[in-house]
Design a protein around this motif. Structure first.
Motif, mmCIF file in Angstrom:
data_model
loop_
_atom_site.group_PDB
_atom_site.id
_atom_site.type_symbol
_atom_site.label_atom_id
_atom_site.label_comp_id
_atom_site.label_asym_id
_atom_site.label_seq_id
_atom_site.Cartn_x
_atom_site.Cartn_y
_atom_site.Cartn_z
ATOM 1 N N ARG A 180 0.942 -1.192 -0.110
ATOM 2 C CA ARG A 180 0.227 0.044 -0.044
ATOM 3 C C ARG A 180 0.971 1.470 -0.020
ATOM 4 N N ALA A 181 1.985 1.346 0.861
ATOM 5 C CA ALA A 181 2.575 2.578 1.048
ATOM 6 C C ALA A 181 4.018 2.496 0.270
ATOM 7 N N ARG A 182 4.258 1.380 -0.509
ATOM 8 C CA ARG A 182 5.597 1.389 -1.257
ATOM 9 C C ARG A 182 6.643 1.553 -0.164
ATOM 10 N N SER A 183 6.659 0.748 0.769
ATOM 11 C CA SER A 183 7.694 1.267 1.949
ATOM 12 C C SER A 183 8.717 0.135 2.166
ATOM 13 N N ARG A 184 9.735 0.350 1.652
ATOM 14 C CA ARG A 184 10.814 -0.690 1.761
ATOM 15 C C ARG A 184 11.197 -0.888 3.356
ATOM 16 N N ASP A 185 11.044 0.492 3.875
ATOM 17 C CA ASP A 185 11.479 0.563 5.449
ATOM 18 C C ASP A 185 10.792 -0.430 6.223
ATOM 19 N N THR A 186 9.403 -0.480 5.556
ATOM 20 C CA THR A 186 8.485 -1.459 6.628
ATOM 21 C C THR A 186 9.044 -2.993 6.265
ATOM 22 N N LEU A 187 9.369 -3.210 4.968
ATOM 23 C CA LEU A 187 9.963 -4.613 4.395
ATOM 24 C C LEU A 187 11.111 -4.897 5.171
ATOM 25 N N VAL A 188 12.066 -4.090 5.339
ATOM 26 C CA VAL A 188 13.197 -3.916 6.294
ATOM 27 C C VAL A 188 12.958 -4.687 7.733
ATOM 28 N N THR A 189 12.049 -3.711 8.272
ATOM 29 C CA THR A 189 11.751 -3.790 9.891
ATOM 30 C C THR A 189 10.874 -5.060 9.952
ATOM 31 N N SER A 190 10.169 -5.641 9.043
ATOM 32 C CA SER A 190 9.402 -6.934 9.004
ATOM 33 C C SER A 190 10.568 -8.001 9.085
#
Length: 178
Positions: free
Chosen positions: A68-78
């Motif tokens: 939804r947010a095109r968030s690489r940071d959220t992917l890394v944090t996950s």
């Protein structure tokens, strides 16, 4: 206050868009205080099943947010969070399903999955080694347990409804099949 207390009250619906306060609070804490998470888990020796399920639920929700947010940071944090979840006794098959969601989310978001999860797992230090192996071997397909719904800002991975009665299964598993 231990960061693990953040996992005590999981909201009923984590699929909301934009993400709710609980999701954002967990994400902010994982990003800003990773060492506090590592230290808290190391101090108790393992993540409780309850806390592990809560954090795995956060990762599952995060997979939708990545798209939804095109968030690489959220992917890394996950990926970092998966390293923490694996410091528990949860069934690795459940973790593999969520790992596949993350991989699919990375594909949909146009992110380099291997580089992203490697970065997140390195943040977890030794705790991230098992997670890196699980994540890089995750299927790139949406697992059969989920469907993709919506697009762009409305995208979500949704769990399929089971084609059996969950309560009956739980009674059977507990030996109470009267």
């Amino acid at each position: 206050m231990s960061v693990l207390m953040l996992l005590d009250e999981v909201p009923e619906d984590l699929r909301q868009s934009p993400p709710g306060a609980w999701f954002q609070e967990i994400e902010r804490s994982l990003e800003e205080a990773p060492q506090a998470w590592i230290t808290a888990i190391a101090a108790i020796g393992a993540l409780s099943d309850e806390h592990a399920w809560s954090l795995l639920s956060w990762i599952e929700s995060a997979a939708s947010h990545v798209v939804r947010a095109r968030s690489r940071d959220t992917l890394v944090t996950s990926a970092f969070a998966m390293g923490l979840v694996l410091q528990s006794d949860l069934d690795r098959r459940d973790c593999s399903v969520v790992a596949s969601l993350l991989r699919r989310a990375a594909d949909l978001g146009g992110f380099d999955f291997a580089a992203s999860v490697t970065q997140g797992c390195k943040r977890a230090g030794l705790m991230g080694q098992e997670a890196l192996s699980l994540l890089v071997h995750a299927s790139a397909e949406t697992p059969a347990t989920h469907v993709e719904s919506g697009s762009a800002e409305t995208f979500s991975f949704e769990r399929r409804k089971p084609d059996f009665n969950v309560d009956d299964l739980e009674r059977w598993l507990e030996g109470d099949n009267q």
